[in-house]
Scaffold this active site. Structure first.
Site, short mmCIF file in Angstrom:
data_model
loop_
_atom_site.label_atom_id
_atom_site.label_comp_id
_atom_site.label_asym_id
_atom_site.label_seq_id
_atom_site.Cartn_x
_atom_site.Cartn_y
_atom_site.Cartn_z
N ARG A 18 0.81 -1.22 0.00
CA ARG A 18 0.00 0.00 0.00
C ARG A 18 0.85 1.27 0.00
O ARG A 18 0.41 2.31 -0.49
CB ARG A 18 -0.93 0.00 1.21
CG ARG A 18 -1.89 -1.17 1.18
CD ARG A 18 -2.76 -1.18 2.39
NE ARG A 18 -3.99 -0.50 2.03
CZ ARG A 18 -4.93 -0.19 2.88
NH1 ARG A 18 -4.78 -0.45 4.16
NH2 ARG A 18 -6.03 0.39 2.49
N GLU A 43 6.46 -17.30 2.51
CA GLU A 43 6.30 -15.86 2.36
C GLU A 43 7.56 -15.19 1.81
O GLU A 43 7.47 -14.24 1.03
CB GLU A 43 5.88 -15.22 3.68
CG GLU A 43 4.48 -15.59 4.13
CD GLU A 43 3.38 -15.02 3.24
OE1 GLU A 43 3.61 -14.05 2.48
OE2 GLU A 43 2.25 -15.54 3.31
N GLU A 46 7.24 -15.85 -1.92
CA GLU A 46 6.14 -15.11 -2.54
C GLU A 46 6.39 -13.60 -2.56
O GLU A 46 6.18 -12.95 -3.58
CB GLU A 46 4.82 -15.37 -1.81
CG GLU A 46 4.31 -16.78 -1.97
CD GLU A 46 3.06 -17.05 -1.13
OE1 GLU A 46 2.59 -16.14 -0.40
OE2 GLU A 46 2.56 -18.19 -1.21
N GLU A 47 6.84 -13.05 -1.43
CA GLU A 47 6.97 -11.60 -1.31
C GLU A 47 8.31 -11.06 -1.78
O GLU A 47 8.38 -9.96 -2.32
CB GLU A 47 6.74 -11.17 0.14
CG GLU A 47 5.32 -11.38 0.60
CD GLU A 47 5.06 -10.79 1.97
OE1 GLU A 47 5.95 -10.16 2.55
OE2 GLU A 47 3.93 -10.97 2.47
N LYS A 68 -6.73 -4.29 9.03
CA LYS A 68 -8.07 -4.35 9.64
C LYS A 68 -8.01 -4.14 11.15
O LYS A 68 -8.95 -4.43 11.86
CB LYS A 68 -8.73 -5.68 9.31
CG LYS A 68 -9.01 -5.84 7.84
CD LYS A 68 -9.69 -7.16 7.55
CE LYS A 68 -9.95 -7.28 6.06
NZ LYS A 68 -10.59 -8.57 5.73
#
Length: 101
Positions: A18, A43, A46-47, A68
Site C-alpha cells: 500500500r 512468504e 512469494e513476497e 483491519k
C-alpha cells in the site's frame, strides 16, 4: 544472513504493497496445518523472491496491527542459506507488486 567477511548481518526487506516507499519484513499468515517456519519460507519466496533452504535460529517476535486493526504476531528467523530468484521467475508471485533490498 551473515553478509561479508566482516561478519555483518544482512536484513531482507520488501516494499509494502500500500505504501511502496516503506520497507518492511516479509511476513504473512500461517495456513491451516502449516508450521510457522514453513510459512516464513513460503512468504519469503512469494513476497521477496527468495528461496530459503533452511531457517536458522529464531531471533525475535513482534506484534503489529494489520490493515483491519487486528493484532498479528510475526516471528523472525535467520536464513543462513538462500537463493534470490530472477524477477522473471513465476515462483516470485508478488514480483510485480514488490521490490526487495
Amino acid at each position: 544472513r551473515r553478509g561479508d567477511q566482516r561478519g555483518e548481518w544482512e536484513v531482507l526487506l520488501v516494499s509494502a504493497r500500500r505504501h511502496v516507499e516503506w520497507w518492511v519484513l516479509p511476513k504473512g499468515g500461517v495456513e491451516v496445518g502449516e508450521l510457522a517456519s514453513d510459512a516464513a519460507r513460503r512468504e519469503a519466496c512469494e513476497e521477496a523472491g527468495v528461496l530459503v533452504a533452511d531457517l536458522g535460529a529464531e531471533v525475535g517476535r513482534f506484534e503489529y496491527l494489520d490493515a483491519k486493526r487486528r493484532r498479528s504476531l510475526v516471528q523472525v528467523w535467520l536464513a543462513p542459506r538462500y537463493v534470490e530468484l530472477d524477477a522473471s521467475d513465476p515462483r516470485w508471485s508478488e514480483r510485480r507488486e514488490r521490490a526487495r533490498q
